[in-house]
Design a protein around this motif. Structure first.
Motif, PDB file in Angstrom:
ATOM      1  N   TYR A   1       0.827  -1.208   0.000  1.00 56.97           N
ATOM      2  CA  TYR A   1       0.000   0.000   0.000  1.00 56.97           C
ATOM      3  C   TYR A   1       0.865   1.263   0.000  1.00 56.97           C
ATOM      4  O   TYR A   1       2.008   1.246   0.454  1.00 56.97           O
ATOM      5  CB  TYR A   1      -0.902   0.019   1.243  1.00 56.97           C
TER       6      TYR A   1
ATOM      7  N   ARG B   1      -3.446   1.548   4.900  1.00 56.62           N
ATOM      8  CA  ARG B   1      -3.469   0.369   4.041  1.00 56.62           C
ATOM      9  C   ARG B   1      -4.789   0.257   3.279  1.00 56.62           C
ATOM     10  O   ARG B   1      -5.411  -0.794   3.234  1.00 56.62           O
ATOM     11  CB  ARG B   1      -3.143  -0.887   4.842  1.00 56.62           C
ATOM     12  N   THR B   2      -5.146   1.367   2.631  1.00 52.71           N
ATOM     13  CA  THR B   2      -6.361   1.396   1.807  1.00 52.71           C
ATOM     14  C   THR B   2      -6.050   1.598   0.318  1.00 52.71           C
ATOM     15  O   THR B   2      -6.872   1.249  -0.515  1.00 52.71           O
ATOM     16  CB  THR B   2      -7.324   2.513   2.268  1.00 52.71           C
ATOM     17  N   ASN B   3      -4.887   2.162  -0.016  1.00 52.91           N
ATOM     18  CA  ASN B   3      -4.529   2.425  -1.417  1.00 52.91           C
ATOM     19  C   ASN B   3      -3.460   1.441  -1.872  1.00 52.91           C
ATOM     20  O   ASN B   3      -2.299   1.549  -1.488  1.00 52.91           O
ATOM     21  CB  ASN B   3      -4.011   3.867  -1.583  1.00 52.91           C
ATOM     22  N   VAL B   4      -3.876   0.476  -2.698  1.00 47.10           N
ATOM     23  CA  VAL B   4      -2.960  -0.551  -3.193  1.00 47.10           C
ATOM     24  C   VAL B   4      -1.913   0.099  -4.091  1.00 47.10           C
ATOM     25  O   VAL B   4      -2.228   0.896  -4.971  1.00 47.10           O
ATOM     26  CB  VAL B   4      -3.731  -1.638  -3.975  1.00 47.10           C
ATOM     27  N   TRP B   5      -0.651  -0.269  -3.863  1.00 48.97           N
ATOM     28  CA  TRP B   5       0.444   0.248  -4.697  1.00 48.97           C
ATOM     29  C   TRP B   5       0.556  -0.609  -5.939  1.00 48.97           C
ATOM     30  O   TRP B   5       0.668  -1.829  -5.871  1.00 48.97           O
ATOM     31  CB  TRP B   5       1.751   0.220  -3.917  1.00 48.97           C
TER      32      TRP B   5
ATOM     33  N   ASN C   1      -5.539   1.424  -8.651  1.00 46.59           N
ATOM     34  CA  ASN C   1      -4.402   1.309  -7.738  1.00 46.59           C
ATOM     35  C   ASN C   1      -3.550   2.572  -7.840  1.00 46.59           C
ATOM     36  O   ASN C   1      -3.693   3.360  -8.758  1.00 46.59           O
ATOM     37  CB  ASN C   1      -3.591   0.032  -7.989  1.00 46.59           C
TER      38      ASN C   1
END
Length: 167
Positions: free
Chosen positions: A109, A114-118, A125
């Protein structure tokens, strides 16, 4: 043989006459151009996301953090994307740690919640981004192994994620 003595004053006058510049001496000058081009450039290094020893039957997620360090020419905009990793069947949202033929799901993330996936910036994303200052910029990468993977056998699991900086 007759020896003639020269006085100090006569010697000095004789030496001065030998080094006197001609009366018609002149000078000239010109400007020398100096130039350089400082190109936009970036370098990248990484520090691993190391989850350490975990207990898959505890019912808790395991969080860890690593980082990337980007150093870019002052004023150079950059973005860092990550692929899905090398685990079989991995996606950006569900990456796979591998131990032999065994898999353990995890995600990376861009934010501490930990809400925005890398990932690569497509399909919802996120990428990491910044503007170079000429100094190293350390950016945190957040990882999570989701709870509920009680079927994962004991072992040492690993994955390799390719990071690409575009500038």
């Amino acid at each position: 043989m007759m020896v003639k003595h020269i006085t100090g004053a006569a010697l000095a006058a004789s030496v001065a006459a030998a080094f006197t510049a001609p009366a018609d001496a002149a000078t000239t000058s010109a400007n020398l151009g100096v130039s350089a081009t400082n190109s936009s450039t970036c370098t990248l290094s990484t520090s691993p996301v190391a989850f350490g020893t975990m207990n898959a039957v505890s019912g808790s997620s395991v969080d860890a953090a690593g980082s990337i360090t980007v150093t870019c020419t002052n004023g150079t905009s950059w973005s860092a994307a990550a692929d899905a990793g090398s685990g079989s069947g991995a996606t950006l949202a569900t990456r796979k740690l591998v131990s032999g033929g065994n898999l353990l799901n995890y995600a990376l993330y861009t934010d501490s919640a930990r809400t925005n996936v890398w990932g690569d910036g497509s399909s919802g994303n996120s990428t990491l981004s910044g503007t170079g200052s000429g100094s190293a910029q350390n950016v945190t990468v957040y990882g999570r192994i989701a709870a509920g993977q009680t079927g994962a056998p004991a072992g040492s699991y690993s994955d390799t994620v390719s990071v690409t900086v575009t500038y």
